[in-house]
Design a protein around this motif. Structure first.
Motif, PDB file in Angstrom:
ATOM      1  N   GLY A  74       0.802  -1.217   0.000  1.00 13.34           N
ATOM      2  CA  GLY A  74       0.000   0.000   0.000  1.00 13.34           C
ATOM      3  C   GLY A  74       0.833   1.263   0.000  1.00 13.34           C
ATOM      4  O   GLY A  74       0.304   2.366   0.057  1.00 13.34           O
ATOM      5  N   SER A  75       2.126   1.118  -0.082  1.00 11.82           N
ATOM      6  CA  SER A  75       2.976   2.299  -0.072  1.00 11.82           C
ATOM      7  C   SER A  75       4.237   2.007  -0.874  1.00 11.82           C
ATOM      8  O   SER A  75       4.372   0.936  -1.463  1.00 11.82           O
ATOM      9  CB  SER A  75       3.316   2.671   1.370  1.00 11.82           C
ATOM     10  OG  SER A  75       3.970   3.900   1.375  1.00 11.82           O
ATOM     11  N   ASP A 238      -2.055  11.898  -0.266  1.00 12.46           N
ATOM     12  CA  ASP A 238      -1.923  11.869   1.197  1.00 12.46           C
ATOM     13  C   ASP A 238      -1.868  13.258   1.829  1.00 12.46           C
ATOM     14  O   ASP A 238      -2.328  13.454   2.947  1.00 12.46           O
ATOM     15  CB  ASP A 238      -0.732  10.999   1.623  1.00 12.46           C
ATOM     16  CG  ASP A 238       0.544  11.286   0.831  1.00 12.46           C
ATOM     17  OD1 ASP A 238       0.553  12.240   0.028  1.00 12.46           O
ATOM     18  OD2 ASP A 238       1.533  10.556   1.042  1.00 12.46           O
ATOM     19  N   TRP A 252      -9.534   1.629  10.189  1.00 12.16           N
ATOM     20  CA  TRP A 252      -8.298   2.021   9.497  1.00 12.16           C
ATOM     21  C   TRP A 252      -7.205   2.269  10.517  1.00 12.16           C
ATOM     22  O   TRP A 252      -7.418   3.008  11.480  1.00 12.16           O
ATOM     23  CB  TRP A 252      -8.555   3.289   8.689  1.00 12.16           C
ATOM     24  CG  TRP A 252      -7.422   3.672   7.781  1.00 12.16           C
ATOM     25  CD1 TRP A 252      -6.629   2.842   7.058  1.00 12.16           C
ATOM     26  CD2 TRP A 252      -6.974   5.000   7.489  1.00 12.16           C
ATOM     27  NE1 TRP A 252      -5.724   3.567   6.327  1.00 12.16           N
ATOM     28  CE2 TRP A 252      -5.910   4.883   6.566  1.00 12.16           C
ATOM     29  CE3 TRP A 252      -7.377   6.274   7.904  1.00 12.16           C
ATOM     30  CZ2 TRP A 252      -5.236   6.006   6.067  1.00 12.16           C
ATOM     31  CZ3 TRP A 252      -6.709   7.377   7.402  1.00 12.16           C
ATOM     32  CH2 TRP A 252      -5.645   7.239   6.487  1.00 12.16           C
ATOM     33  N   THR A 257      -0.769   0.027   8.476  1.00 10.70           N
ATOM     34  CA  THR A 257      -0.864  -0.148   7.030  1.00 10.70           C
ATOM     35  C   THR A 257      -0.717   1.221   6.377  1.00 10.70           C
ATOM     36  O   THR A 257      -1.564   2.089   6.525  1.00 10.70           O
ATOM     37  CB  THR A 257      -2.212  -0.769   6.657  1.00 10.70           C
ATOM     38  OG1 THR A 257      -3.242  -0.076   7.349  1.00 10.70           O
ATOM     39  CG2 THR A 257      -2.260  -2.224   7.038  1.00 10.70           C
ATOM     40  N   HIS A 259      -1.019   3.620   3.802  1.00  7.63           N
ATOM     41  CA  HIS A 259      -1.664   3.964   2.539  1.00  7.63           C
ATOM     42  C   HIS A 259      -1.050   5.247   2.011  1.00  7.63           C
ATOM     43  O   HIS A 259      -1.497   6.331   2.338  1.00  7.63           O
ATOM     44  CB  HIS A 259      -3.166   4.144   2.741  1.00  7.63           C
ATOM     45  CG  HIS A 259      -3.865   2.837   2.935  1.00  7.63           C
ATOM     46  ND1 HIS A 259      -5.194   2.669   2.691  1.00  7.63           N
ATOM     47  CD2 HIS A 259      -3.410   1.633   3.321  1.00  7.63           C
ATOM     48  CE1 HIS A 259      -5.524   1.416   2.929  1.00  7.63           C
ATOM     49  NE2 HIS A 259      -4.457   0.768   3.323  1.00  7.63           N
ATOM     50  N   SER A 394     -11.979   2.216   5.515  1.00  8.35           N
ATOM     51  CA  SER A 394     -10.846   1.394   5.106  1.00  8.35           C
ATOM     52  C   SER A 394     -11.303   0.064   4.517  1.00  8.35           C
ATOM     53  O   SER A 394     -12.477  -0.275   4.536  1.00  8.35           O
ATOM     54  CB  SER A 394      -9.929   1.194   6.315  1.00  8.35           C
ATOM     55  OG  SER A 394      -9.775  -0.143   6.629  1.00  8.35           O
ATOM     56  N   LYS A 432      -7.335   4.905  -4.437  1.00  9.98           N
ATOM     57  CA  LYS A 432      -6.230   5.153  -5.360  1.00  9.98           C
ATOM     58  C   LYS A 432      -6.332   6.599  -5.816  1.00  9.98           C
ATOM     59  O   LYS A 432      -7.390   7.076  -6.185  1.00  9.98           O
ATOM     60  CB  LYS A 432      -6.323   4.201  -6.552  1.00  9.98           C
ATOM     61  CG  LYS A 432      -5.138   4.324  -7.485  1.00  9.98           C
ATOM     62  CD  LYS A 432      -5.035   3.140  -8.430  1.00  9.98           C
ATOM     63  CE  LYS A 432      -3.974   3.358  -9.501  1.00  9.98           C
ATOM     64  NZ  LYS A 432      -2.697   3.861  -8.974  1.00  9.98           N
ATOM     65  N   TYR A 554      -0.242   3.540  -4.328  1.00 10.95           N
ATOM     66  CA  TYR A 554      -1.623   3.781  -3.953  1.00 10.95           C
ATOM     67  C   TYR A 554      -1.885   5.274  -3.840  1.00 10.95           C
ATOM     68  O   TYR A 554      -2.842   5.795  -4.374  1.00 10.95           O
ATOM     69  CB  TYR A 554      -1.798   3.061  -2.617  1.00 10.95           C
ATOM     70  CG  TYR A 554      -3.107   3.173  -1.948  1.00 10.95           C
ATOM     71  CD1 TYR A 554      -4.118   2.311  -2.264  1.00 10.95           C
ATOM     72  CD2 TYR A 554      -3.303   4.133  -0.973  1.00 10.95           C
ATOM     73  CE1 TYR A 554      -5.324   2.403  -1.618  1.00 10.95           C
ATOM     74  CE2 TYR A 554      -4.507   4.219  -0.334  1.00 10.95           C
ATOM     75  CZ  TYR A 554      -5.516   3.356  -0.644  1.00 10.95           C
ATOM     76  OH  TYR A 554      -6.691   3.448   0.004  1.00 10.95           O
TER      77      TYR A 554
END
Lengths: 852, 221
Positions: A74-75, A238, A252, A257, A259, A394, A432, A554
């Motif tokens: 995810g990153s 982000d 989330w 995780t 993102h 999430s 996304k 992402y």
């Protein structure tokens, strides 16, 4: 000479011979003068020094190569390899120096450093791990026994090609199953992708491929985003999070995780600017503590009910944004229903109970989700009256029975409060965001050819029941030819950068199925729990050992160059090399890899460079990049500067551009779902309501089955692994351990203390794992992180604590994996947990280093 | 290391040590750490960066992110305390070292262990109130954080600080970190600085060069 630390205190008059900087000799003279004033220098005394052991390679003495991490997390972050000869001595990360106009320490809000996480920082330990596969191996024992012999590439690929032809000719074009992804191969060129990666193209061109269409991580969410917005690009970049006034983290945990490259950091900025945070989750996560969030513990799988209760409150108080609804939304209420569906149930009808007689009041929701009606009202008010507010729905609560309903319900809340298309709001979903130029590998009409496509976690069911099953049982994707509805006769599996046997649901059922297959090929960089079950183990070069470019996975707007930092260890080859060579053996080599000759197998340098240069050419033209390929390679990173934070659907909301749905509107009432006449003929197989609804899952804390299995188990992503990858890394092992988290009051009843070994079981399987007892988990809920490397004992009990021995291989209609829909029981045990992995003596290979 | 060291030199150094009366080095400028206990997500990227930088096997952990949690469901709290070596003004480890392997730099007050002089007696480990010295059984010596002196001398910051994803860990002149005049992302402008948090040893013991942004539940008095 490593005496830098001392040179600053050296007496300039000391007689130092520059040509004789022997450490000890130097220190005897210069070092003795560093004593505090008042003490006589002691002639001949040994003085202590930093890095006294030799050689200590300093970063500036070594070659610096910018590269990145590569896993499916995810990153994507920068890694900087400091290498000596052909060995990576250590890794650092972005420090602001490498980008254009960069300097050490540059770390602005516009161009923040992309700093790697603990997994990325541990890569050297994986690269040189004892689990690396270094040469091809062929199974010699029974399948799953883990006995292999070393083979040449020629022997292994020759046998594989022969068996592929036999299976295709004997069983037809669906005999080989493609299980790619979740692995280690995400770049613009060397891409293992579930749908369109190198493997899918290879098998499609070969003319034998059953594809796996549902994505384990987020199929419920993907479905929701596509149905509601017509795209999965419903995410903000982000940096947009820094502009919210309220962030609701629904299931989330951005502390675990990641993102996007800096989401967690931008949220810290938001906090400093006065943003309030809420966490709706059965666990009080590290995200809750870091952002000082209001924690609302919720029963797993009941999220859609709570959201329906919030929607009721918002409608009842008139807090909804009727202007936004009228302009952009279909089916929120009767006024926005399409003409062809007037009189059918709108979302508001459902919430108010117009059609079913049950208003979805906060009291109604409280009964289901365990959150008090007062708290549901309070959160509804906060969300509806704070502008702008981000409800970040999430993926995790979507990995449930009817998980798609949760994501659809979240989209309804986002739409009714008008938090879509505005800075500080949020329409995610899949999330996304910035659109990258993603493809450097050959991309043509063969990119995604398949002859059957099934819900990914139904393959074992298909193999075990063939041919006596209905298409809806396996979620067969419709086709327009004679293969439509034909149940695939799966006889073999290809794993490319994928550990799916360990990661899909209901492992015990998969183990039954895998014994029936005729060919299993595993391509990976290390041995994996899946690899143990393979017939052929093919060693794949890691991303340090091949040329590529890393994409932000992402969110994030940058590219990171990934040169071949070191030569591939052992005899490992890139997956592109392996597929190309196999394609030559099967007769379509030149078509598969148009820039290569067969010599590519031995030297991929020029061909990979050509693909990547052509890709950079597209970047330059499509994304208005002026930096040359040569400069990009020299710097290692290109960071885009956006004139304002990227916000999904800004154009739709500000300029009135249509959404990519059939109606051009945000479809809370779905055109497609409302007009599906026969669900069995769709890939879903079973009915899905046209508006988001609360649907009772097949297992939850509200079901009678709790008498037998009183705990609801959730299986989130761990911080110290990427799915199953990195499970073998000792550095990460000592920072965290596999354990089942339970609430302290539950633990008291069971007589369990932290550190006790317990068994977690249900009617599908059993695993053994230590317990972690805490007040931070909701009573009745247990947490066991996915991805532990399964370790079966002679009785078929998993000693590693892999929760997929407990999950059910029954996907939600829309395809969501039910990873979090599990009832279990827990009790103390005398069986031993195995945190390591000790069945692999035949598969392990020793590490060899070349020149250090 | 200790197994291959020149024993005569060790003996000589030990004798030299005995002749000395320990006087703490008063550095020209003392460097220290700052850590934000609240905003830290506890990801431990700093720990792994440190392991990689120092080439450590499993076992010794120069930097340790400690997880603190409390309360009763559902009123709970959690925070992190992140510590390596505090490069104390009066390091308890230093005078315990029988071979003079432990030293404090005049320039910036960094405390380090010369691994060629360490005999692995582990006295420093016992003396440190913060658990900084880490025994490495493979090498039979004690090792610890040296604030990446090579990076400091190259004008950069240690690996842990440069690896912090949340920018909650930083270094600076400890005087300025204490009085809030050192610019750092570890602390927001409105946040105050403390020298001690709950469950941490009394800073009066060694005067550690570290400050925190404390959690409300982690404040001492």
């Amino acid at each position: 000479m490593t005496g830098d630390a001392m040179t600053t205190t050296k007496d300039p008059s000391a007689p130092v011979d520059a040509l004789d900087l022997d450490r000890r000799g130097f220190l005897k003279t210069a070092g003795a003068l560093t004593l505090s004033a008042g003490l006589a220098p002691i002639v001949g005394a040994e003085k202590a020094e930093a890095f006294a052991y030799e050689p200590y390679p300093r970063d500036d003495d070594m070659e610096t190569v910018v590269t990145s991490c590569a896993h499916n997390c995810g990153s994507r972050h920068m890694l900087v390899a400091h290498k000596k000869g052909d060995v990576i001595v250590r890794l650092s990360t972005d420090d602001g120096r490498y980008q254009k106009d960069g300097f050490f320490g540059k770390d602005t809000e516009e161009e923040p450093q992309v700093r790697a996480c603990l997994r990325g920082r541990s890569y050297r330990s994986r690269l040189y791990s004892p689990e690396r596969l270094l040469y091809p191996m062929i199974r010699v024992g029974a399948r799953g026994e883990g006995k292999f012999k070393r083979a040449s590439w020629d022997e292994a690929l020759g046998q594989i090609a022969e068996k592929m032809v036999y299976l295709r000719n004997t069983y037809g074009p669906t005999a080989l199953l493609d299980q790619s992804y979740a692995g280690a191969s995400y770049g613009v060129l060397h891409k293992s992708d579930q749908i369109e990666g190198l493997l899918g193209r290879f098998m499609g061109m070969f003319g034998c491929r059953t594809s796996s269409w549902s994505v384990p991580s987020y199929q419920g969410t993907t479905f929701s985003s596509r149905i509601t917005y017509g795209t999965i690009e419903d995410g903000n970049e982000d940096d947009a999070f820094a502009h919210s006034k309220l962030i609701i983290m629904w299931g989330w945990n951005p502390a675990y995780t990641f993102h996007g490259g800096n989401t967690f950091y931008y949220m810290r900025m938001a906090k400093q600017r006065g943003c309030k945070f809420v966490l709706v989750d059965p666990q009080y996560t590290d995200s809750a503590s870091a952002y000082d969030a209001w924690w609302i513990p919720i029963r797993p799988n009941t999220d859609a009910a709570m959201m329906a209760g919030m929607a009721f409150e918002i409608f009842a108080k008139g807090w909804h944004d009727q202007n936004f609804i009228n302009r952009f939304v279909q089916g929120m209420d009767q006024g926005t229903m399409p003409f062809w569906a007037k009189g059918q149930e709108s979302f508001k009808d459902y919430i108010l109970g117009v059609s079913d007689g049950q208003p979805k009041t906060p009291e109604w929701a409280a009964e289901i989700c365990g959150v008090s009606a007062a708290d549901i009202r309070k959160l509804a008010e906060m969300y509806a009256t704070t502008k702008p507010a981000a409800l970040k729905a999430s993926w995790s609560p979507g990995r449930n029975a009817y998980g798609e309903q949760y994501n659809r319900m979240a989209a309804a809340l986002q739409a009714m409060t008008g938090n879509i298309g505005i800075l500080g709001g949020c329409a995610e979903g899949v999330g996304k965001a910035w659109h990258s130029e993603a493809v450097a590998y050959p991309y043509d009409e063969f990119a995604n050819v398949w002859y059957a496509s099934i819900k990914s976690d139904r393959w074992a069911h298909c193999v075990l029941n063939y041919p006596n099953l209905k298409r809806e049982e396996i979620g067969l994707w419709p086709r327009n030819d004679q293969l439509d509805g034909v149940i695939p006769n799966i006889r073999g599996i290809f794993w490319q950068g994928s550990d799916w046997l360990n990661q899909l649901t209901n492992i015990n059922k998969q183990l039954q199925a895998i014994k029936k297959l005729d060919l299993i090929v595993c391509m990976d960089s290390t041995i994996t729990p899946s690899g143990i079950w393979a017939d052929y183990l093919l060693p794949v070069a890691t991303h340090f050992e091949r040329h590529d470019v890393a994409l932000p996975w992402y969110k994030g707007h940058y590219y990171i160059h990934r040169p071949k930092v070191i030569q591939p260890l052992g005899e490992s080859k890139t997956d592109f090399q392996i597929f190309t060579e196999l394609a030559y053996r099967l007769g379509f080599g030149p078509q598969y890899n148009p820039r290569a000759t067969r010599a590519y197998f031995n030297d991929d340098t020029a061909v990979d460079e050509a693909y990547l240069m052509a890709w950079w050419d597209k970047v330059q033209h499509h994304q208005h990049v002026e930096m040359s390929w040569e400069e990009f390679k020299k710097r290692g990173i290109y960071k885009f500067k956006l004139d304002k934070p990227h916000v999904a659907f800004r154009d739709q909301v500000e300029k009135g551009m249509p959404f990519q749905t059939p109606s051009g509107r945000i479809e809370i009432f779905s055109t497609v779902l409302a007009q599906t006449p026969d669900w069995t003929k769709t890939q879903y197989g079973y009915p899905i309501p046209a508006i988001p609804k609360w649907v009772e899952p097949w297992e939850s804390l509200n079901s009678p089955k709790t008498k037998q299995f009183p705990f609801h188990l959730v299986t989130p992503h761990p911080r110290w692994r990427t799915h199953s990858i990195f499970n073998n890394i000792p550095w990460l092992r000592e920072t965290f351990e596999q354990e089942v988290t339970i609430n302290a009051s539950d633990a008291r009843k069971l007589g369990i203390k932290t550190g006790d070994t317990v068994e977690v079981w249900n009617d599908r399987g059993k695993c053994i794992v230590p317990a972690y007892v805490t007040e931070r988990c909701m009573p009745g809920v247990a947490v066991l992180h996915e991805g532990a490397w399964m370790d079966l004992d002679k009785d078929g009990i998993d000693r590693s604590g892999n929760p997929d021995f407990l999950t059910l291989d029954e996907p939600s209609p829309a395809g969501a994996f039910a990873y979090n829909t599990i009832l279990v029981n827990i009790g103390k045990t005398n069986l031993a947990h195995k945190p390591g992995w000790d069945q692999l003596s035949t598969a392990r290979s020793h590490v060899f280093r070349r020149d250090l | 290391m200790a197994n291959t060291v020149d024993k005569a030199k060790i003996k000589e150094a030990a004798q030299a040590k005995k002749r000395e009366t320990y006087v703490p080095v008063v550095p020209d400028m003392q460097l220290g750490f700052i850590h934000n206990n609240v905003d830290c997500i506890g990801c431990r990227a700093c720990e792994i960066a440190c392991k990689d930088k120092n080439g450590l096997p499993p076992g010794p952990r120069f930097r340790r992110v400690q997880y603190v949690e409390g309360g009763t469901y559902p009123e709970v709290y959690a925070y992190k305390i992140n510590m390596s070596c505090n490069h104390c003004a009066e390091p308890a480890c230093l005078p315990t070292c029988p071979t003079g392997a432990i030293f404090k730099r005049q320039k910036d007050g960094i405390v380090d262990i010369d691994s060629t002089l360490c005999i692995g007696c582990r006295r420093c480990e016992a003396a440190c109130p913060f658990g900084a010295p880490q025994y490495n059984p493979e090498l039979n010596i004690v090792q610890k954080c040296n604030m990446c002196v090579d990076e400091i001398d190259a004008g950069r910051k240690p690996y842990c600080v440069m690896g912090c994803m949340m920018r909650v860990l930083d270094i600076g002149p400890i005087d300025k970190l204490r009085d809030g005049t050192h610019e750092t992302k570890a602390r927001a402008p409105h946040e105050s600085i403390v020298r001690q948090v709950k469950n941490m040893a009394d800073p009066e013991l060694t005067n550690p060069s570290i400050v925190f942004v404390a959690h409300s539940k982690g404040r001492v008095k």
